[in-house]
Design an enzyme around this catalytic site. Structure first.
Site, PDB file in Angstrom:
ATOM      1  N   HIS A 124      43.949  39.299  42.699  1.00 31.83           N
ATOM      2  CA  HIS A 124      43.782  38.600  43.978  1.00 31.83           C
ATOM      3  C   HIS A 124      45.098  38.292  44.690  1.00 31.83           C
ATOM      4  CE1 HIS A 124      42.448  35.125  46.587  1.00 31.83           C
ATOM      5  NE2 HIS A 124      41.461  35.972  46.796  1.00 31.83           N
ATOM      6  N   ARG A 148      43.472  46.412  45.200  1.00 31.57           N
ATOM      7  CA  ARG A 148      42.258  46.255  44.408  1.00 31.57           C
ATOM      8  C   ARG A 148      41.033  46.823  45.111  1.00 31.57           C
ATOM      9  NH1 ARG A 148      40.698  41.049  45.040  1.00 31.57           N
ATOM     10  NH2 ARG A 148      38.819  41.629  46.152  1.00 31.57           N
ATOM     11  N   ARG A 165      33.167  31.970  54.696  1.00 31.45           N
ATOM     12  CA  ARG A 165      31.836  32.558  54.578  1.00 31.45           C
ATOM     13  C   ARG A 165      31.203  32.309  53.213  1.00 31.45           C
ATOM     14  NH1 ARG A 165      33.037  37.568  55.422  1.00 31.45           N
ATOM     15  NH2 ARG A 165      32.876  37.562  57.676  1.00 31.45           N
ATOM     16  N   ARG A 220      38.288  27.727  49.877  1.00 28.32           N
ATOM     17  CA  ARG A 220      37.145  27.742  48.954  1.00 28.32           C
ATOM     18  C   ARG A 220      37.441  26.789  47.808  1.00 28.32           C
ATOM     19  NH1 ARG A 220      33.987  31.857  50.740  1.00 28.32           N
ATOM     20  NH2 ARG A 220      35.028  33.718  51.555  1.00 28.32           N
ATOM     21  N   TYR A 247      40.695  34.718  38.686  1.00 28.55           N
ATOM     22  CA  TYR A 247      41.431  35.379  39.764  1.00 28.55           C
ATOM     23  C   TYR A 247      42.926  35.284  39.459  1.00 28.55           C
ATOM     24  CZ  TYR A 247      37.351  35.262  42.967  1.00 28.55           C
ATOM     25  OH  TYR A 247      36.128  35.436  43.560  1.00 28.55           O
ATOM     26  N   ASN A 258      28.513  41.957  44.789  1.00 29.81           N
ATOM     27  CA  ASN A 258      29.367  42.584  45.804  1.00 29.81           C
ATOM     28  C   ASN A 258      28.529  43.317  46.842  1.00 29.81           C
ATOM     29  OD1 ASN A 258      31.652  41.721  44.461  1.00 29.81           O
ATOM     30  ND2 ASN A 258      32.136  43.702  43.559  1.00 29.81           N
ATOM     31  N   HIS A 291      43.396  30.389  56.696  1.00 31.65           N
ATOM     32  CA  HIS A 291      43.270  31.010  55.376  1.00 31.65           C
ATOM     33  C   HIS A 291      44.518  30.779  54.528  1.00 31.65           C
ATOM     34  CE1 HIS A 291      42.867  34.664  52.648  1.00 31.65           C
ATOM     35  NE2 HIS A 291      41.685  34.094  52.525  1.00 31.65           N
TER      36      HIS A 291
END
Length: 681
Positions: free
Chosen positions: A587, A559, A400, A370, A463, A43, A430
């Site tokens: 998530h 979160r 990213r 992703r 997740y 992170n 997204h």
């Protein structure tokens, strides 16, 4: 004047402190604690590559009369970040030492280059020569030559003291294609572990055997570079892939933003490095321990010790949805809800697999962000294309750190005859949506799914995300409109059911909040629940302050980053902010509005961040079927009442655990039990 907002960068560091709390928690199994150290470090790497890099850019700009305040604020913020990070890094080192002591009690022993036993020497030499040495990149540094210190890599900087009193500096890159942790042969009951860093240190005499030296010092360092590129005026054409690849390559040699170094490094070696890497006064110099790149602890081997890990729970079936039968036929009767990792992700893959060979399916459209490195989603789409289905994939090449994988996948899809869309100019796509077109006779009918998370088998195991499987034609006709917009960006549609960014999210959510404000003023029950990853939009923070002052009760389950300050008299006394950090990563995004007793529930791909609202294509989907709505509300109730893994955030005492005498609820375990009982009933 007291601040109205928490700075987003400092709030993010507070989130990572919650991750570190899990690493320090002795109730967490030891090997899981070690992996939380890895998550904390990973992170932090991404934080410096993106968020810190952005602030640094502002600090690096030449001050003018227009930007002087921003320039000063950015410099002060960099100082605050560096101070906070040094404190967190120091804590993480102490926690890691504590974990290693606990592992020693379990006969798992880390040894370094000075602790090698006689019986281990032959094994280590053989391992070094056969496995490590062929992968080593060793660069002799020259005062006159520019060297490539690649992005986010760990190095050993060696100071070679020659017999003639001269010094030579060399970089030894820690290989990334070999496990960082080498499991040595057992000796009795003891399992020995050695990092390849120390195996390299142990064999420096082999690496530098051709130098006539008196001594060698080797210290670790890690360089983090700016990974945030603004890709403006992109030509959405055949050259788009090439342009993204160019930016990915530039990232590897972009400006350094952090140097983490062994605090025991000599002053002369550190000075040489700073000069060589061209570290500026605004870069973050972080003194650390002997070992860096602790993100590798995320992949620490199990060692066959299941007793030192969380128990593995089998992913559940979705109640009354039979995976072995025709899934689209079942979805045509009613909607179903998948909540991974509690439910098996196999349902989503099976829908695509079945659609690939179903003669009545004519087309599949899907957005991808992703992906798993070995993706069954991709193989299913290729399968469909080979069977003559029209397959349209919107793949986001600007996801990213996943750009290279997505470029590779797009090439595979193109080769299979899949139609590709590479985004919308100025926006990231997204949203998590899929639309399947199916004919029964001459009648066309849509099927599909809308999710809060990526269509990724790997992350679906850790997740937590909601996915709605539906044949609701009102919803799916609007999903069709979203794909229409992706293909023809000039077509801006109206939506009655979906909430779609960037055109409508602010307006529609504000209307829903205003409705709660109106009901509160009428004396009616007025409640809002937002479950989010991050909450940084100041205009939404202000709107919730307004709602709070009007008497609306607001619960935020966040979160990560949260810029809102709860519980302040006259500002936010009706707002509570909680955060759960546990074995799974929270998530899902959910919006709930009391709506005068007729509760409205949405699942969404969008956090309440400016980028999600204004600079991305996002989709929030209403849940109309009452039993599914109740399932989501029940999971939110469980999370809100967690008194084991919940922290209060942005209160007087940051990250304080909720501790009460109520029945013990650990939300992730209780959520699993809830869905397990749901199947039985």
């Amino acid at each position: 004047m007291e601040p109205r907002y928490i700075n987003r960068e400092l709030s993010w560091l507070d989130f990572n402190a919650r991750v570190l709390q899990e690493a320090s928690n002795k109730e967490v199994p030891i090997l899981e604690r070690l992996r939380f150290i890895g998550i904390f470090s990973n992170n932090l790497d991404e934080f410096f590559q993106v968020r810190y890099a952005t602030v640094k850019r502002i600090a690096d700009t030449k001050p003018t009369s227009k930007n002087s305040k921003d320039h000063i604020a950015a410099k002060n913020l960099l100082d605050q970040i560096t101070s906070k990070v040094i404190n967190l890094q120091s804590k993480s080192s102490l926690i890691l030492e504590s974990i290693e002591k606990s592992l020693k009690n379990e006969n798992i022993v880390f040894i370094n280059e000075n602790e090698v036993l006689e019986s281990q020497k032959e094994f280590l030499k053989d391992y070094f020569i056969r496995k490590i040495s062929p992968s080593l990149v060793t660069v002799i540094l020259s005062n006159n030559k520019l060297h490539d210190f690649k992005d986010n890599k760990a190095f050993l900087i060696t100071n070679i003291k020659l017999i003639d009193d001269n010094n030579i500096y060399a970089l030894v890159e820690i290989p990334r294609d070999i496990s960082r942790f080498v499991v040595l042969p057992k000796k009795g009951d003891k399992q020995y572990i050695m990092l390849i860093d120390d195996i390299i240190r142990y064999h420096l005499d082999i690496i530098f055997s051709f130098f006539n030296y008196s001594d060698i010092e080797a210290n670790m360092l890690k360089i983090t570079r700016d990974a945030e590129f603004d890709i403006d005026d992109i030509d959405l054409s055949k050259s788009y892939i090439k342009k993204i690849q160019e930016y990915v390559n530039k990232r590897k040699i972009s400006n350094p933003v952090r140097l983490v170094y062994d605090k025991n490094i000599s002053g002369s070696t550190l000075s040489y490095l700073i000069k060589k890497i061209k570290i500026s006064s605004y870069d973050s110099l972080i003194p650390g321990g002997k070992y860096h790149h602790r993100s590798d602890y995320m992949n620490f081997p199990d060692l066959g010790r299941s007793d030192l890990l969380y128990p593995k729970e089998k992913a559940l079936d979705i109640n009354s949805l039979k995976i072995e039968s025709n899934l689209l036929d079942q979805i045509s009767e009613k909607d179903f809800l998948m909540y991974t990792p509690y439910h098996s992700f196999s349902y989503l893959v099976s829908i695509l697999r079945q659609s690939a060979i179903d003669p009545s399916v004519k087309s599949i459209k899907i957005t991808l962000y992703r992906l798993s490195k070995k993706s069954n989603v991709i193989s299913s789409l290729i399968n469909a294309a080979k069977n003559g289905k029209k397959v349209l994939v919107q793949i986001e090449l600007q996801a990213r750190f996943d750009e290279e994988n997505n470029i590779k996948v797009s090439q595979q899809l193109k080769a299979a005859g899949v139609d590709l869309i590479f985004g919308v100019k100025g926006l990231k796509v997204h949203s998590k949506i899929c639309l399947i077109e199916r004919f029964k006779g001459y009648k066309k009918r849509f099927y599909g799914f809308v999710s809060t998370g990526n269509f990724n088998e790997s992350t679906a195991k850790i997740y937590s995300d909601f996915t709605l499987f539906t044949s609701n034609q009102k919803i799916l006709k609007e999903v069709h409109k979203v794909f229409d917009f992706l293909k023809a960006n000039y077509k801006i549609h109206d939506y009655k059911h979906l909430i779609v960014s960037p055109h409508q999210t602010s307006k529609k959510l504000f209307e829903l909040i205003d409705n709660e404000i109106s009901n509160a003023k009428k004396g009616l029950k007025a409640n809002i629940i937002f479950k989010l990853n991050s909450f940084t939009s100041y205009k939404f923070v202000d709107k919730l302050y307004e709602a709070s002052n009007s008497g609306v009760k607001i619960k935020l389950l966040v979160r990560g980053i949260c810029c809102l300050i709860p519980g302040k008299i006259g500002l936010s006394e009706n707002i509570e902010v909680k955060s759960v950090v546990d074995k799974y990563l929270e998530h899902s995004r959910v919006y709930v509005f009391e709506n005068g007793g007729k509760t409205k529930v949405y699942i969404s791909s969008a956090d309440l961040m400016t980028r999600n609202i204004e600079k991305r294509v996002e989709v929030a989907c209403p849940i109309y079927q009452d039993n599914l709505k109740q399932q989501i509300l029940k999971t939110l109730y469980i999370s809100d009442n967690d008194n084991v893994k919940t922290r209060l955030i942005n209160h007087t005492s940051q990250n304080e655990f909720v501790n009460n005498s109520n029945k013990t609820i650990r939300s992730q375990l209780d959520t699993y039990t809830y869905f397990k009982n749901n199947i039985l009933n």
